[in-house]
Design a protein around this motif. Structure first.
Motif, mmCIF file in Angstrom:
data_model
loop_
_atom_site.group_PDB
_atom_site.id
_atom_site.type_symbol
_atom_site.label_atom_id
_atom_site.label_comp_id
_atom_site.label_asym_id
_atom_site.label_seq_id
_atom_site.Cartn_x
_atom_site.Cartn_y
_atom_site.Cartn_z
ATOM 1 N N ALA A 234 29.890 32.923 117.536
ATOM 2 C CA ALA A 234 28.546 32.418 117.221
ATOM 3 C C ALA A 234 28.232 31.906 116.499
ATOM 4 O O ALA A 234 27.499 31.046 116.493
ATOM 5 C CB ALA A 234 27.586 33.321 118.479
ATOM 6 N N GLN A 235 28.666 32.331 115.623
ATOM 7 C CA GLN A 235 28.042 31.928 113.750
ATOM 8 C C GLN A 235 29.533 30.885 113.733
ATOM 9 O O GLN A 235 29.094 30.496 112.472
ATOM 10 C CB GLN A 235 28.182 33.288 112.818
ATOM 11 N N LEU A 236 30.120 30.658 114.193
ATOM 12 C CA LEU A 236 31.459 29.607 113.889
ATOM 13 C C LEU A 236 31.098 28.310 114.357
ATOM 14 O O LEU A 236 29.821 27.930 115.636
ATOM 15 C CB LEU A 236 32.761 29.402 115.131
ATOM 16 N N GLN A 237 31.109 27.340 113.162
ATOM 17 C CA GLN A 237 30.130 26.376 113.398
ATOM 18 C C GLN A 237 31.822 24.784 114.085
ATOM 19 O O GLN A 237 30.531 24.013 115.040
ATOM 20 C CB GLN A 237 30.039 25.374 111.939
ATOM 21 N N LYS A 238 32.740 25.161 114.074
ATOM 22 C CA LYS A 238 33.096 24.216 115.135
ATOM 23 C C LYS A 238 34.407 25.644 116.336
ATOM 24 O O LYS A 238 35.105 25.431 116.135
ATOM 25 C CB LYS A 238 34.568 23.566 114.608
ATOM 26 N N PRO A 239 33.379 26.376 117.217
ATOM 27 C CA PRO A 239 33.973 27.059 117.967
ATOM 28 C C PRO A 239 34.483 26.466 118.995
ATOM 29 O O PRO A 239 35.644 27.565 119.934
ATOM 30 C CB PRO A 239 32.513 27.372 118.919
ATOM 31 N N ASP A 240 35.041 25.045 119.260
ATOM 32 C CA ASP A 240 36.452 25.027 120.254
ATOM 33 C C ASP A 240 38.006 25.119 119.672
ATOM 34 O O ASP A 240 38.531 24.813 120.362
ATOM 35 C CB ASP A 240 35.820 23.272 120.350
ATOM 36 N N LEU A 241 38.034 25.201 117.767
ATOM 37 C CA LEU A 241 38.934 25.288 117.310
ATOM 38 C C LEU A 241 39.868 26.516 117.508
ATOM 39 O O LEU A 241 38.967 27.768 118.072
ATOM 40 C CB LEU A 241 39.341 25.117 116.084
ATOM 41 N N PRO A 242 40.694 26.716 118.193
ATOM 42 C CA PRO A 242 41.905 28.075 118.242
ATOM 43 C C PRO A 242 41.601 29.365 117.289
ATOM 44 O O PRO A 242 41.372 29.300 116.100
ATOM 45 C CB PRO A 242 42.927 27.782 117.821
ATOM 46 N N LEU A 243 40.726 30.365 117.901
ATOM 47 C CA LEU A 243 40.839 31.000 117.193
ATOM 48 C C LEU A 243 41.225 32.878 116.467
ATOM 49 O O LEU A 243 41.826 32.993 117.138
ATOM 50 C CB LEU A 243 39.087 31.805 117.920
ATOM 51 N N ILE A 244 41.909 32.921 115.274
ATOM 52 C CA ILE A 244 42.229 33.802 115.376
ATOM 53 C C ILE A 244 41.621 35.599 114.035
ATOM 54 O O ILE A 244 40.985 34.665 113.386
ATOM 55 C CB ILE A 244 43.626 33.327 113.773
ATOM 56 N N ILE A 245 42.032 36.012 114.877
ATOM 57 C CA ILE A 245 40.893 37.100 114.167
ATOM 58 C C ILE A 245 42.199 38.090 113.505
ATOM 59 O O ILE A 245 42.701 38.837 114.217
ATOM 60 C CB ILE A 245 39.946 37.668 114.987
ATOM 61 N N SER A 246 41.742 38.646 111.729
ATOM 62 C CA SER A 246 42.465 39.194 111.599
ATOM 63 C C SER A 246 41.846 40.705 111.117
ATOM 64 O O SER A 246 41.031 40.592 110.736
ATOM 65 C CB SER A 246 43.424 39.058 110.572
#
Ligand SMILES: *Cc1c(COP(=O)(O)O)cnc(C)c1O
Length: 429
Positions: A234-246
């Motif tokens: 919810a806090q991402l500025q560009k939420p449409d880019l692929p999301l990688i979480i480490s």
């Protein structure tokens, strides 16, 4: 209503209350939700306008499927999720999700507080006093003691080896009073664990009082760990880019919660399972063979787990784990270099655990170039590992006020020999 099965598969299904109060299934397996529901599209459409607590409530309500009335659930969440988890951009497109703003400076506060609230809730419904026994060698005890402080209908007994933990760890679990009793045991951590085990197998005692453990494999600790994955998104500025979480992994509870979030609809393209030298899961992801090992001591010591118990849960959650997860392990010298480099290039101080996650994210992005949102979980405040951080980076991490306050208080403990009769006499008093 949500029901739980055991990863050993032999048990009948149990309610949320039973799963939380028991911790471990009778067949020795770990509890898992039978069905993981999807969050509706409408939730994702409005997620950016919701607060952390509102997001947590929506996720919990969907996952628990009416096991707790909405009003009660709202109260539980308001008390358990009482601090922020900000997403901080440290390089373009690279974010640190800071999970250490709770009372004991690590992400374990989320799990411990939600579990404490749920246990208190169920004990109150039954009208009984619940006794929680916890043997600790340091960090778990402080998160658990803090979490149960002031929770009605609960009394916590922390057992720790006298003279064998750091002063700051000790102060964080011995300065509360009230419903928290700290017992300094004249013995080792193993003696403390043995005393707790003896109490649980003492039928006479169990008839006299309601006993439970604040075990790290309790499903109640995983549930709240799903919340911050949605809040990060919810806090991402560009939420449409692929999301990688480490995720920096030890017992893999945090990553398991991430996989549950994904099943509920969180648009993650890849998770990275980042470990220190305790690399049985990254090895499994490469070879398909899971070969647990004795644990190895490292700089990121809260992740020194050679045989992670949540691995069984992960296999149930994701049948194609090996395609969906990217595994990577890092040595202490690599971790130290990352801490130095990130500080030099961005002014951001990492703790050793967050540094492993940062390295995992960097390794993934190197192999998969292209535009993406990369998030790594920063699981502890660098102040928690102040000496190491100072030695590695030359920087003194600022000590948060809430830690200073605790350090200034007097400890209140009872000293007992490592003898079960003495413990039992105290419990029954
Ligand atoms: C416990 C812990 C971890 C590991 O989390 P798991 O859920 O056990 O994988 C990572 N970082 C810190 C600071 C921890 O305390």
């Amino acid at each position: 209503m949500i029901q739980f099965y055991s990863t050993q598969g032999k048990c009948v299904k149990v309610s949320l209350e039973e799963a939380v109060m028991k911790g471990l299934a009778d067949d020795g397996g770990l509890y898992m939700p039978e069905h993981i529901p999807q969050l509706p599209d409408s939730f994702f459409q409005k997620i950016r306008s919701l607060s952390f607590q509102e997001i947590s409530f929506e996720v919990a309500k969907t996952l628990l499927q009416g096991a707790i009335p909405k009003r009660d659930l709202k109260n539980i969440i308001e008390r358990a999720v009482a601090f922020d988890a900000p997403l901080v951009e440290i390089f373009p497109g690279i974010y640190s999700l800071e999970l250490f703003h709770g009372p004991t400076l690590s992400f374990k506060d989320f799990g411990a507080r939600f579990m404490a609230e749920l246990m208190g809730y169920f004990a109150k419904q039954k009208g009984e006093m619940l006794n929680i026994l916890a043997a600790t060698s340091g960090d778990t005890g402080s998160a658990v003691a803090q979490a149960f402080l002031d929770v009605p209908n609960t009394r916590v007994w922390i057992l720790y080896p006298k003279g064998k933990i750091s002063e700051s760890q000790e102060k964080q679990m011995t300065t509360f009073g009230q419903n928290i009793v700290a017992l300094e045991v004249e013995g080792t951590f193993d003696d403390c664990q043995k005393l707790v085990k003896q109490a649980f197998s003492d039928q006479d005692l169990r008839e006299k009082m309601a006993l439970t453990s604040a075990n790290s494999i309790n499903i109640a600790r995983l549930i709240p760990q799903t919340f911050y994955y949605f809040y990060a998104y919810a806090q991402l500025q560009k939420p449409d880019l692929p999301l990688i979480i480490s995720v920096p992994c030890g017992n893999f509870g945090n990553l398991t919660a991430g996989l549950i979030a994904k099943r509920m609809g969180l648009p993650v393209s890849h998770f990275v399972a980042a470990t220190n030298a305790n690399d049985s899961v990254p090895k499994y992801l490469k070879t398909g063979i899971f070969n647990p090992q004795p644990s190895i001591k490292t700089l990121s010591n809260a992740m020194d787990v050679g045989n992670p118990s949540n691995f069984a849960r992960m296999l149930f959650l994701d049948k194609q784990l090996r395609q969906d997860l990217f595994g990577a392990s890092f040595s202490d010298p690599e971790t130290e270099s990352a801490m130095r480099e990130v500080f030099e290039q961005s002014g951001y101080l990492l703790d050793p655990h967050g540094a492993v996650a940062y390295l995992g994210l960097s390794a993934f992005l190197k192999q998969h170039p292209g535009k993406a949102n990369g998030i790594f979980l920063e699981t502890a405040d660098p102040a928690k590992f102040a000496e190491d951080v100072k030695q590695i980076t030359g920087q003194n991490p600022p000590i948060p006020e809430r830690l200073k306050k605790v350090l200034a208080k007097e400890k209140q403990t009872l000293v007992i020999p490592a003898e079960y009769d003495k413990l039992k006499a105290l419990l029954c008093k």
